[in-house]
Scaffold this active site. Structure first.
Site, PDB file in Angstrom:
ATOM      1  N   LYS A 226       0.849  -1.195   0.000  1.00 57.99           N
ATOM      2  CA  LYS A 226       0.000   0.000   0.000  1.00 57.99           C
ATOM      3  C   LYS A 226       0.879   1.237   0.000  1.00 57.99           C
ATOM      4  O   LYS A 226       1.722   1.410   0.885  1.00 57.99           O
ATOM      5  CB  LYS A 226      -0.905  -0.002   1.238  1.00 57.99           C
ATOM      6  CG  LYS A 226      -1.680   1.300   1.466  1.00 57.99           C
ATOM      7  CD  LYS A 226      -2.363   1.304   2.833  1.00 57.99           C
ATOM      8  CE  LYS A 226      -2.934   2.671   3.180  1.00 57.99           C
ATOM      9  NZ  LYS A 226      -3.500   2.716   4.555  1.00 57.99           N
ATOM     10  N   ASP A 231      -2.435  10.623   3.601  1.00 56.75           N
ATOM     11  CA  ASP A 231      -3.849  10.305   3.763  1.00 56.75           C
ATOM     12  C   ASP A 231      -4.537  11.406   4.556  1.00 56.75           C
ATOM     13  O   ASP A 231      -4.434  11.478   5.780  1.00 56.75           O
ATOM     14  CB  ASP A 231      -4.009   8.961   4.478  1.00 56.75           C
ATOM     15  CG  ASP A 231      -5.471   8.561   4.597  1.00 56.75           C
ATOM     16  OD1 ASP A 231      -6.313   9.147   3.885  1.00 56.75           O
ATOM     17  OD2 ASP A 231      -5.757   7.647   5.384  1.00 56.75           O
ATOM     18  N   LYS A 238      -9.658  13.560   8.181  1.00 52.17           N
ATOM     19  CA  LYS A 238      -9.133  13.240   9.499  1.00 52.17           C
ATOM     20  C   LYS A 238      -9.006  14.516  10.335  1.00 52.17           C
ATOM     21  O   LYS A 238      -8.785  15.606   9.785  1.00 52.17           O
ATOM     22  CB  LYS A 238      -7.742  12.612   9.380  1.00 52.17           C
ATOM     23  CG  LYS A 238      -7.671  11.239   8.749  1.00 52.17           C
ATOM     24  CD  LYS A 238      -6.221  10.787   8.669  1.00 52.17           C
ATOM     25  CE  LYS A 238      -6.064   9.425   8.020  1.00 52.17           C
ATOM     26  NZ  LYS A 238      -6.545   8.340   8.881  1.00 52.17           N
ATOM     27  N   ASP A 249       1.810   6.610   5.602  1.00 57.58           N
ATOM     28  CA  ASP A 249       0.788   5.697   5.100  1.00 57.58           C
ATOM     29  C   ASP A 249       1.226   4.987   3.823  1.00 57.58           C
ATOM     30  O   ASP A 249       0.490   4.163   3.297  1.00 57.58           O
ATOM     31  CB  ASP A 249      -0.531   6.449   4.874  1.00 57.58           C
ATOM     32  CG  ASP A 249      -1.743   5.575   5.127  1.00 57.58           C
ATOM     33  OD1 ASP A 249      -1.607   4.545   5.819  1.00 57.58           O
ATOM     34  OD2 ASP A 249      -2.830   5.912   4.633  1.00 57.58           O
ATOM     35  N   ASP A 308     -11.986   7.401   4.249  1.00 54.55           N
ATOM     36  CA  ASP A 308     -10.744   7.198   4.990  1.00 54.55           C
ATOM     37  C   ASP A 308     -10.362   5.725   5.067  1.00 54.55           C
ATOM     38  O   ASP A 308      -9.331   5.380   5.629  1.00 54.55           O
ATOM     39  CB  ASP A 308     -10.872   7.782   6.397  1.00 54.55           C
ATOM     40  CG  ASP A 308      -9.527   7.969   7.082  1.00 54.55           C
ATOM     41  OD1 ASP A 308      -8.507   8.005   6.367  1.00 54.55           O
ATOM     42  OD2 ASP A 308      -9.494   8.078   8.321  1.00 54.55           O
ATOM     43  N   GLU A 310      -9.377   3.933   2.520  1.00 52.25           N
ATOM     44  CA  GLU A 310      -8.970   3.932   1.117  1.00 52.25           C
ATOM     45  C   GLU A 310      -7.896   2.907   0.797  1.00 52.25           C
ATOM     46  O   GLU A 310      -7.759   2.454  -0.335  1.00 52.25           O
ATOM     47  CB  GLU A 310      -8.488   5.331   0.711  1.00 52.25           C
ATOM     48  CG  GLU A 310      -7.049   5.670   1.037  1.00 52.25           C
ATOM     49  CD  GLU A 310      -6.717   5.660   2.525  1.00 52.25           C
ATOM     50  OE1 GLU A 310      -5.563   5.371   2.869  1.00 52.25           O
ATOM     51  OE2 GLU A 310      -7.623   5.943   3.351  1.00 52.25           O
ATOM     52  N   ARG A 312      -7.537  -0.227   1.565  1.00 51.78           N
ATOM     53  CA  ARG A 312      -8.050  -1.516   1.108  1.00 51.78           C
ATOM     54  C   ARG A 312      -8.573  -1.439  -0.315  1.00 51.78           C
ATOM     55  O   ARG A 312      -8.616  -2.447  -1.020  1.00 51.78           O
ATOM     56  CB  ARG A 312      -9.124  -2.015   2.081  1.00 51.78           C
ATOM     57  CG  ARG A 312     -10.389  -1.182   2.148  1.00 51.78           C
ATOM     58  CD  ARG A 312     -11.181  -1.421   3.419  1.00 51.78           C
ATOM     59  NE  ARG A 312     -10.503  -0.859   4.576  1.00 51.78           N
ATOM     60  CZ  ARG A 312     -10.922  -0.994   5.833  1.00 51.78           C
ATOM     61  NH1 ARG A 312     -12.021  -1.678   6.076  1.00 51.78           N
ATOM     62  NH2 ARG A 312     -10.247  -0.443   6.826  1.00 51.78           N
TER      63      ARG A 312
END
Length: 461
Positions: A226, A231, A238, A249, A308, A310, A312
Site C-alpha cells: 500500500k 492520507d 481526518k 501511510d 478514509d 482507502e 483496502r
C-alpha cells in the site's frame, strides 16, 4: 536512496574496545568489579557502563543483558557509545545477531538537518558473520525507514516510482508503470478513484516489478504494498492529530520494495513480482465520496461508506493483479487500520492468513530474527459486516463487528490470489516512543521475518 556507511562493520580489530554482555548472575572480572559496584551496574537489561583504562581511554564497555540476552538490545549501542571501534564479546551466534541489531540501531534520518557528519561508532564483524548479507538486510530496513520518514512533499507517487526504477535497474528486472487516467484504460478503477483528486504531478499510479519471470521452473512470489503517500482521509477528513503522521501511510510500499530488493540481491531461486499502488488521498471537487459505488479490477463493486478506508481499495486492485500471475505465495504489507494498534499496540504487527503452514513458518521466522508477528483470525462470523445492500461489498464494516483490523483483512481476502498461500501484515511502520536505537519515526516491521521465511522455504541451508 538510503545506504549504510560501508565502514560501520570492519574486519580490522586492532585497538577495538571490548563490549561485554553481562547478566545479573554474570561475573564481572576483578579489573572492573569495583567500578561496576561503585556505579550500580548489576547486569540489568538497559544498563551500560563504560569502564576507563586509567589513561583517559576506555578499557571495556559492560552492557546489561538482563535475565535473558536479547540481541536486539545491541540496537542501542551506536547511540549510547562514544565514537570509536568496538568488538562484541558474546557467544558466536549471539554476536552475529547483535551485529545486525547494531546496524539497525545506526540508522539516523538527518536529511533535513544542517550539520557536519558525526563521528561514528564502528564494530568489528564477529567471527563467521556474512558481512555482505548482513549489510543488505540492514540497508533494506534503512531504505524502508527513510522512505517512511521523508515528508509527503518529497515522497510522492513519482518519487516512489523513481525508487522502484532504481531497484529494478540494479537487478536487471522489468518495470511497468500505469499512471493517471491510463489506470482506467488498464482496469485499475479503484486505484484511480482514490488518487484522482491529487494534483496532476502527484497522479496515482500502479508500479510493477518483474524478476526471473522467464524461469517457469521456479515458484512465483508476489509482494504487494500500500502506497498512500499522504492520507487526508478524503472527504471524511481526518482531524489534525490523526493527520500528523500520515506521511507514513506509504509504509507498505516501502516494505514491499525493500523486501523485493533483498530477494533479488540474495538471488533467491524464485520468480518475483512486486506490486505497489502509489496514490495521494487528497480532497478536491473530483474526490470520491461516501455513498459512491466503485468498480474494481476483479469485477466486484464496492460501496464507499468512508473515504478514509482507502488503503483496502487500492490493495483490492493490485491484489487482483497479483492473482493474475498465479503466484505460489503472496505477501502484502499495509499501514491499514488503527484498530490493529488498539488490539496489539505499535510494536507487534498482526498477521492474517488462512494457510496454517505459512502462519507457522512466518511466526517461527519472526522469533528467530527477533522481528515479531502475532497471528489474528480471519474470523468468518464477521464476513457479513462487509456485505452491502447496493454493491458486492462495502469498504467500512458494520459497527456491530467492531474488530476493524479483522474486517479489513476479510475485505482483502475477497481480492487475494487463490492459487497459493496469502498473508497480510497490518503494520504500523513507526516508532512512537524515542529511545536509543529506536528513534521516533519510520520502522521496518515484519520484513526481516518475511525474508527469513523466504530463505528457509526457497533457499534451504
Amino acid at each position: 536512496m538510503s545506504v549504510l556507511h560501508p565502514d560501520l562493520l570492519t574486519t580490522e580489530a586492532e585497538g577495538a574496545i571490548p563490549v561485554r554482555f553481562v547478566g545479573p548472575e554474570g561475573a564481572v572480572d576483578a579489573a572492573f568489579g569495583g567500578w561496576a559496584e561503585t556505579n550500580g551496574f548489576k547486569g540489568k537489561a538497559g544498563q551500560l557502563l563504560v569502564a576507563p583504562d586509567g589513561q583517559g581511554g576506555i578499557a571495556a564497555v559492560l552492557v546489561g543483558a538482563g535475565e535473558r540476552f536479547d540481541p536486539m538490545s545491541a540496537r542501542a549501542l551506536p547511540a549510547r557509545l562514544p565514537p570509536g571501534l568496538y568488538r562484541l564479546e558474546a557467544e558466536p551466534e549471539e554476536a552475529r545477531r547483535a551485529a545486525l541489531a547494531f546496524l539497525l540501531g545506526a540508522y539516523v534520518f538527518d536529511r533535513y538537518k544542517a550539520r557536519p557528519d558525526r563521528d561514528r561508532v564502528r564494530l568489528v564483524a564477529p567471527e563467521g558473520l556474512d558481512i555482505e548479507a548482513t549489510q543488505r538486510i540492514a540497508a533494506a530496513c534503512a531504505l524502508a525507514r527513510e522512505m517512511i520518514d521523508t515528508p509527503a512533499a518529497d515522497m510522492g507517487p513519482l518519487q516512489i516510482e523513481t525508487i522502484a526504477r532504481e531497484i529494478a535497474a540494479a537487478s536487471g528486472a522489468s518495470l511497468s508503470v500505469t499512471t493517471g487516467d491510463a489506470l482506467l484504460e488498464e482496469n485499475y478503477p479503484a486505484v484511480h478513484a482514490v488518487g484522482r483528486a491529487a494534483a496532476p504531478h502527484r497522479a496515482p499510479r500502479v508500479i510493477e516489478i518483474g524478476w526471473n519471470l522467464d524461469r517457469a521452473d521456479l515458484p512465483l512470489v508476489a509482494l504487494v504494498g500500500k502506497g498512500v503517500v499522504f492520507d487526508s482521509g478524503g472527504l471524511d477528513i481526518k482531524p489534525a492529530a490523526g493527520m500528523r503522521n500520515m506521511k507514513k501511510d506509504m509504509g507498505g510500499s516501502a516494505h514491499a520494495l525493500a523486501l523485493g530488493r533483498l530477494v533479488m540481491q540474495a538471488g533467491l531461486p524464485v520468480r518475483l513480482v512486486v506490486l505497489v499502488a502509489a496514490v495521494e488521498n487528497a480532497i478536491s471537487a473530483d474526490a470520491f465520496r461516501p455513498g459512491d459505488i466503485l468498480n474494481s479490477r476483479k469485477g466486484l463493486t464496492i460501496e464507499i461508506g468512508n473515504t478514509d478506508a482507502e488503503g483496502r481499495l487500492i490493495l483490492a486492485d493490485i491484489l487482483t493483479r497479483a492473482g493474475e500471475h498465479s503466484p505460489d505465495l503472496t505477501l502484502d504489507f499495509a499501514t491499514l487500520t488503527g484498530a490493529a494498534r488498539v488490539a496489539l499496540g505499535p510494536e507487534l504487527p498482526p498477521l492474517y492468513t488462512d494457510d496454517e503452514a505459512l502462519a507457522a513458518d512466518l511466526l517461527d521466522a519472526g522469533r528467530a530474527v527477533v522481528d515479531p508477528l502475532w497471528r489474528m483470525p480471519l474470523w468468518p462470523g464477521y464476513r457479513a459486516s462487509i456485505d452491502s445492500e447496493l454493491a458486492d461489498v462495502r469498504n467500512d464494516s458494520a459497527g456491530w463487528a467492531q474488530a476493524g483490523s479483522v474486517t479489513a483483512a476479510l475485505f482483502l481476502q475477497k481480492f487475494a490470489p487463490t492459487t497459493g498461500a496469502w498473508a497480510h501484515m497490518d503494520i504500523f511502520a513507526w516508532n512512537p516512543r524515542a529511545r536509543p536505537g529506536w528513534p521516533e519515526g519510520g520502522e521496518a516491521q515484519a520484513m526481516r521475518a518475511c525474508f527469513e521465511m523466504l530463505k528457509r522455504r526457497f533457499a534451504p541451508r
